[in-house]
Scaffold this active site. Structure first.
Site, short mmCIF file in Angstrom:
data_model
loop_
_atom_site.label_atom_id
_atom_site.label_comp_id
_atom_site.label_asym_id
_atom_site.label_seq_id
_atom_site.Cartn_x
_atom_site.Cartn_y
_atom_site.Cartn_z
N ASP A 154 -0.06 4.97 1.08
CA ASP A 154 -0.35 6.06 2.02
C ASP A 154 -0.22 5.37 3.31
OD1 ASP A 154 -0.59 8.20 0.24
OD2 ASP A 154 -2.64 7.61 -0.09
N ASP A 193 0.86 -1.20 -0.14
CA ASP A 193 -0.06 0.04 0.10
C ASP A 193 0.80 1.24 -0.13
OD1 ASP A 193 -2.25 1.41 0.56
OD2 ASP A 193 -1.94 1.60 2.57
MG LIG Z 1 -2.92 2.93 3.80
#
Ligand SMILES: [Mg+2]
Ligand SMILES: [Zn+2]
Length: 200
Positions: free
Chosen positions: A15, A13
């Site tokens: 962020d 992922d």
């Molecule tokens: Mg995230």
């Protein structure tokens, strides 16, 4: 392509895993960076990604980025944020082999992005697309994230899932409601890379 020629991947992922989240006082929430100035790496990210590179995994970002759809920023800004991510990592000897974004949102302001797609996590479309493009053995690969949707997407794709967070797993109670648990818990991205290494 035979199974032996398939590669192993670590899907990340973006962020909260590679870059820090920002506190948005307007909404009282943690939010994604909206421009290059706001984009800053998580301190351990270069080291972790370097380890992943050295272990011979394909390292691929899979990330929901509905900011364009919501009118928060332009495609050019997302592109420059992505360029900054590659540059900051490269300065520290780390490399991403692919970056896959879902730009859609079911309630997008911009009509062209307003769809229920197969790639917005928790759906596994980004992982499946990367696997097809790059010849990846999903059953021998890892999905790393800091949220429930990452774990759901990774499980559906058949990957081993790793949740970043503290050992108390504040999210685990919520995950139990969905009948889902990450395969592995890691304190941070460096420990995560070390755990992947110790499983080889
Ligand atoms: Mg995230
Ligand atoms: Zn999508």
């Amino acid at each position: 392509m035979g199974a032996s020629s398939l590669r192993r991947a670590v899907f990340l992922d973006r962020d909260g895993v590679i870059n820090r989240m920002l506190y948005n006082p307007d909404f009282g929430l943690l939010d994604s960076p909206q421009n290059t100035d706001q984009f800053d790496l998580v301190p351990g990210a270069p080291k972790a990604i370097r380890l992943i590179n050295e272990m011979g995994f394909v390292c691929v970002v899979v990330s929901n980025q509905p900011g364009i759809a919501k009118g928060k920023y332009t495609p050019a800004i997302l592109e420059s944020v992505t360029d900054k991510m590659h540059r900051l990592l490269a300065e520290n000897g780390a490399r991403l082999d692919g970056v896959y974004y879902c730009l859609h949102h079911p309630e997008a302001l911009l009509e062209e992005y307003r769809v229920t797609c197969d790639c917005r996590k928790p759906r596994p479309g980004l992982i499946l697309r990367a696997a097809a493009d790059m010849g990846i053995d999903l059953g021998a690969s890892f999905m790393v994230g800091d949220g429930l949707t990452d774990i759901l997407a990774g499980k559906t794709a058949g990957c081993t899932t790793i949740l970043l967070g503290n050992r108390k797993c504040e999210m685990c109670q919520m995950m139990d409601e969905f009948g889902i648990r990450p395969d592995v818990l890691a304190d941070d991205i460096v420990q995560c890379a070390e755990l992947i290494g110790s499983s080889l």
